[in-house]
Write a protein that holds these residues in place. Structure first.
Motif, PDB file in Angstrom:
ATOM      1  N   VAL A 162      -7.161   9.854  -0.690  1.00 42.70           N
ATOM      2  CA  VAL A 162      -6.062  10.067  -1.643  1.00 42.70           C
ATOM      3  C   VAL A 162      -6.450   9.402  -2.960  1.00 42.70           C
ATOM      4  O   VAL A 162      -6.559   8.168  -3.024  1.00 42.70           O
ATOM      5  N   PRO A 163      -6.712  10.186  -4.013  1.00 44.99           N
ATOM      6  CA  PRO A 163      -7.195   9.594  -5.264  1.00 44.99           C
ATOM      7  C   PRO A 163      -6.064   9.092  -6.155  1.00 44.99           C
ATOM      8  O   PRO A 163      -4.967   9.663  -6.198  1.00 44.99           O
ATOM      9  N   GLY A 190       1.167  -4.165 -15.032  1.00 51.06           N
ATOM     10  CA  GLY A 190       1.127  -2.790 -15.518  1.00 51.06           C
ATOM     11  C   GLY A 190       0.145  -1.944 -14.731  1.00 51.06           C
ATOM     12  O   GLY A 190       0.384  -0.756 -14.474  1.00 51.06           O
ATOM     13  N   LEU A 191      -0.990  -2.551 -14.333  1.00 42.96           N
ATOM     14  CA  LEU A 191      -1.989  -1.834 -13.541  1.00 42.96           C
ATOM     15  C   LEU A 191      -1.402  -1.392 -12.199  1.00 42.96           C
ATOM     16  O   LEU A 191      -1.561  -0.245 -11.780  1.00 42.96           O
ATOM     17  N   LEU A 192      -0.696  -2.298 -11.543  1.00 39.32           N
ATOM     18  CA  LEU A 192      -0.105  -1.988 -10.249  1.00 39.32           C
ATOM     19  C   LEU A 192       0.961  -0.906 -10.388  1.00 39.32           C
ATOM     20  O   LEU A 192       1.102  -0.021  -9.523  1.00 39.32           O
ATOM     21  N   ARG A 193       1.701  -0.943 -11.475  1.00 40.31           N
ATOM     22  CA  ARG A 193       2.737   0.066 -11.705  1.00 40.31           C
ATOM     23  C   ARG A 193       2.104   1.454 -11.898  1.00 40.31           C
ATOM     24  O   ARG A 193       2.637   2.464 -11.388  1.00 40.31           O
ATOM     25  N   ILE A 194       0.976   1.520 -12.616  1.00 37.95           N
ATOM     26  CA  ILE A 194       0.298   2.807 -12.826  1.00 37.95           C
ATOM     27  C   ILE A 194      -0.220   3.370 -11.506  1.00 37.95           C
ATOM     28  O   ILE A 194      -0.106   4.566 -11.228  1.00 37.95           O
ATOM     29  N   LEU A 229       0.899   2.818  -8.452  1.00 35.36           N
ATOM     30  CA  LEU A 229       2.018   3.304  -7.648  1.00 35.36           C
ATOM     31  C   LEU A 229       2.557   4.624  -8.176  1.00 35.36           C
ATOM     32  O   LEU A 229       2.933   5.511  -7.397  1.00 35.36           O
ATOM     33  N   THR A 230       2.589   4.772  -9.481  1.00 30.47           N
ATOM     34  CA  THR A 230       3.051   6.035 -10.067  1.00 30.47           C
ATOM     35  C   THR A 230       2.112   7.171  -9.692  1.00 30.47           C
ATOM     36  O   THR A 230       2.552   8.289  -9.385  1.00 30.47           O
ATOM     37  N   GLU A 231       0.792   6.900  -9.707  1.00 34.43           N
ATOM     38  CA  GLU A 231      -0.185   7.910  -9.313  1.00 34.43           C
ATOM     39  C   GLU A 231      -0.009   8.322  -7.855  1.00 34.43           C
ATOM     40  O   GLU A 231      -0.321   9.455  -7.477  1.00 34.43           O
ATOM     41  N   LEU A 232       0.488   7.397  -7.041  1.00 33.30           N
ATOM     42  CA  LEU A 232       0.691   7.681  -5.620  1.00 33.30           C
ATOM     43  C   LEU A 232       2.056   8.287  -5.343  1.00 33.30           C
ATOM     44  O   LEU A 232       2.426   8.501  -4.183  1.00 33.30           O
ATOM     45  N   GLY A 233       2.833   8.552  -6.402  1.00 32.04           N
ATOM     46  CA  GLY A 233       4.121   9.205  -6.243  1.00 32.04           C
ATOM     47  C   GLY A 233       5.280   8.265  -5.998  1.00 32.04           C
ATOM     48  O   GLY A 233       6.383   8.711  -5.660  1.00 32.04           O
ATOM     49  N   MET A 266       4.707  -5.652  -2.752  1.00 33.24           N
ATOM     50  CA  MET A 266       5.287  -5.251  -1.471  1.00 33.24           C
ATOM     51  C   MET A 266       5.333  -3.735  -1.355  1.00 33.24           C
ATOM     52  O   MET A 266       5.031  -3.167  -0.288  1.00 33.24           O
ATOM     53  N   CYS A 267       5.676  -3.069  -2.442  1.00 30.02           N
ATOM     54  CA  CYS A 267       5.719  -1.605  -2.444  1.00 30.02           C
ATOM     55  C   CYS A 267       4.315  -1.025  -2.237  1.00 30.02           C
ATOM     56  O   CYS A 267       4.137  -0.064  -1.481  1.00 30.02           O
ATOM     57  N   PHE A 268       3.322  -1.625  -2.894  1.00 31.83           N
ATOM     58  CA  PHE A 268       1.944  -1.141  -2.755  1.00 31.83           C
ATOM     59  C   PHE A 268       1.446  -1.333  -1.327  1.00 31.83           C
ATOM     60  O   PHE A 268       0.820  -0.432  -0.750  1.00 31.83           O
ATOM     61  N   GLN A 269       1.698  -2.489  -0.758  1.00 37.00           N
ATOM     62  CA  GLN A 269       1.257  -2.748   0.609  1.00 37.00           C
ATOM     63  C   GLN A 269       1.906  -1.788   1.597  1.00 37.00           C
ATOM     64  O   GLN A 269       1.251  -1.264   2.512  1.00 37.00           O
ATOM     65  N   LYS A 270       3.190  -1.541   1.425  1.00 43.21           N
ATOM     66  CA  LYS A 270       3.893  -0.612   2.299  1.00 43.21           C
ATOM     67  C   LYS A 270       3.318   0.795   2.180  1.00 43.21           C
ATOM     68  O   LYS A 270       3.117   1.495   3.190  1.00 43.21           O
ATOM     69  N   THR A 271       3.065   1.220   0.949  1.00 45.52           N
ATOM     70  CA  THR A 271       2.489   2.555   0.719  1.00 45.52           C
ATOM     71  C   THR A 271       1.108   2.671   1.346  1.00 45.52           C
ATOM     72  O   THR A 271       0.771   3.693   1.973  1.00 45.52           O
TER      73      THR A 271
END
Length: 321
Positions: free
Chosen positions: A38-39, A51-55, A57-61, A75-80
């Motif tokens: 998944v790119p 800001g990097l983490l927010r970008i 997560l946005t790329e991942l929907g 926490m959101c990134f780890q869950k995803t």
């Protein structure tokens, strides 16, 4: 690099000058990568870790907002990421123009790569950038990140033979494989493109235009020269000084500036003061001379000026006659 992608190993680095084909290679990677990848592609990021983490997560929907703090984003990134692993998916983060990424954001990427399961890694990171990226990665603060780089590739410009082979290949792909290019034209084209594919393509496109206008069956050095006359000078050969020479020139310029400021601010006022002292002595001597001749009468500035001009007038008269 394709082998490294298939194995799912840590950090990868791709470095090359502008126009050497980095973006094209990234497109090929995205086109040919496995379906379980998944790119998340980040273009020219100049953001802080949050800001990097927010970008990403946005790329991942995932939906995010500026109100989310760093803890909630992590926490959101780890869950995803764990959900992707559960679905047998792997994350591939591609950072284009990564030389613009701040050091603290690069370090944040390293820490994100620590999220993994007991049997496999959950993400890969490909850093793509210009030569400045290699210099940035040498920073002592990125020592742990350097240890995790499993492959680093450098896209160099083409040499003369490779440039001619590349031109013939592109002509064949365009259905003009029978259109030859003279040796002198090839040498001139290589000299002005420096073997950089982007510059080769631009110069060849214009050269073909002039060759077609002449109804020529061969591309000559004349066609290349005409093409060069219509292109910006920035696309021609550029001379670069080594870093030590640039440092030498910068140091020399600094010394020249210091010399100018020193002599303009110190010597010139000193010279002016000397001139003023000399003028005061001259006026004083003139006043004394008038006092000796005329006694202690009131002396005006007019008397001093006239007396100072008298020798010059006599000298002028003596020369005239």
């Amino acid at each position: 690099m394709k082998h490294t992608l298939q194995r799912g190993e840590g950090f990868m680095v791709l470095i090359g000058e502008a126009g050497t084909g980095k973006t094209l290679l990234v497109r090929i990677i995205l086109k040919e990568m496995d379906r379980n990848k998944v790119p998340a592609v980040l273009l020219s990021p100049t953001v802080n870790p949050q800001g990097l983490l927010r970008i990403i997560l946005t790329e991942l929907g995932e939906k995010t907002s500026r109100e989310n703090d760093m803890a909630s984003l992590l926490m959101c990134f780890q869950k995803t990421l764990l959900n992707m692993a559960h679905n047998k998916k792997e994350l591939l983060i591609i950072v284009d123009e990564a030389q613009n990424l701040p050091i603290e954001s690069l370090e944040q990427l390293r820490m994100l790569s620590n999220i993994e399961t007991s049997d496999r890694k959950l993400m890969q990171i490909l850093l793509v950038g210009q030569p400045g990226l290699a210099e940035k990665l040498q920073d002592p603060l990125l020592g742990q990140l350097n240890q995790r780089i499993v492959i680093s590739e450098n896209l160099r410009p083409l040499n003369r033979k490779e440039t001619i082979d590349y031109i013939n290949f592109r002509l064949a792909q365009a259905g003009q494989g029978g259109l030859p290019i003279s040796r002198s034209a090839g040498r001139l084209l290589f000299k002005n493109s420096r073997g950089i594919p982007r510059l080769i393509n631009r110069l060849m496109d214009r050269t073909l235009l002039f060759g077609c206008a002449d109804s020529s069956v061969k591309l000559t050095v004349g066609h290349v020269k005409k093409a060069l006359e219509t292109l910006p000078k920035t696309g021609r050969k550029m001379n670069y000084l080594p870093k030590n020479k640039l440092l030498y020139l910068a140091t020399a310029a600094c010394f020249a500036a210091i010399f100018f400021i020193h002599y303009s601010n110190i010597l010139q006022p000193e010279t002016s003061i000397k001139n003023q002292i000399t003028n005061l002595h001259t006026v004083n001597n003139t006043v004394k001379k008038i006092e000796n001749e005329d006694g202690y009468r009131k002396i005006t500035i007019h008397d001093v000026v006239i007396r100072q001009q008298e020798p010059e007038t006599k000298t002028a008269q003596s020369i005239r006659y």
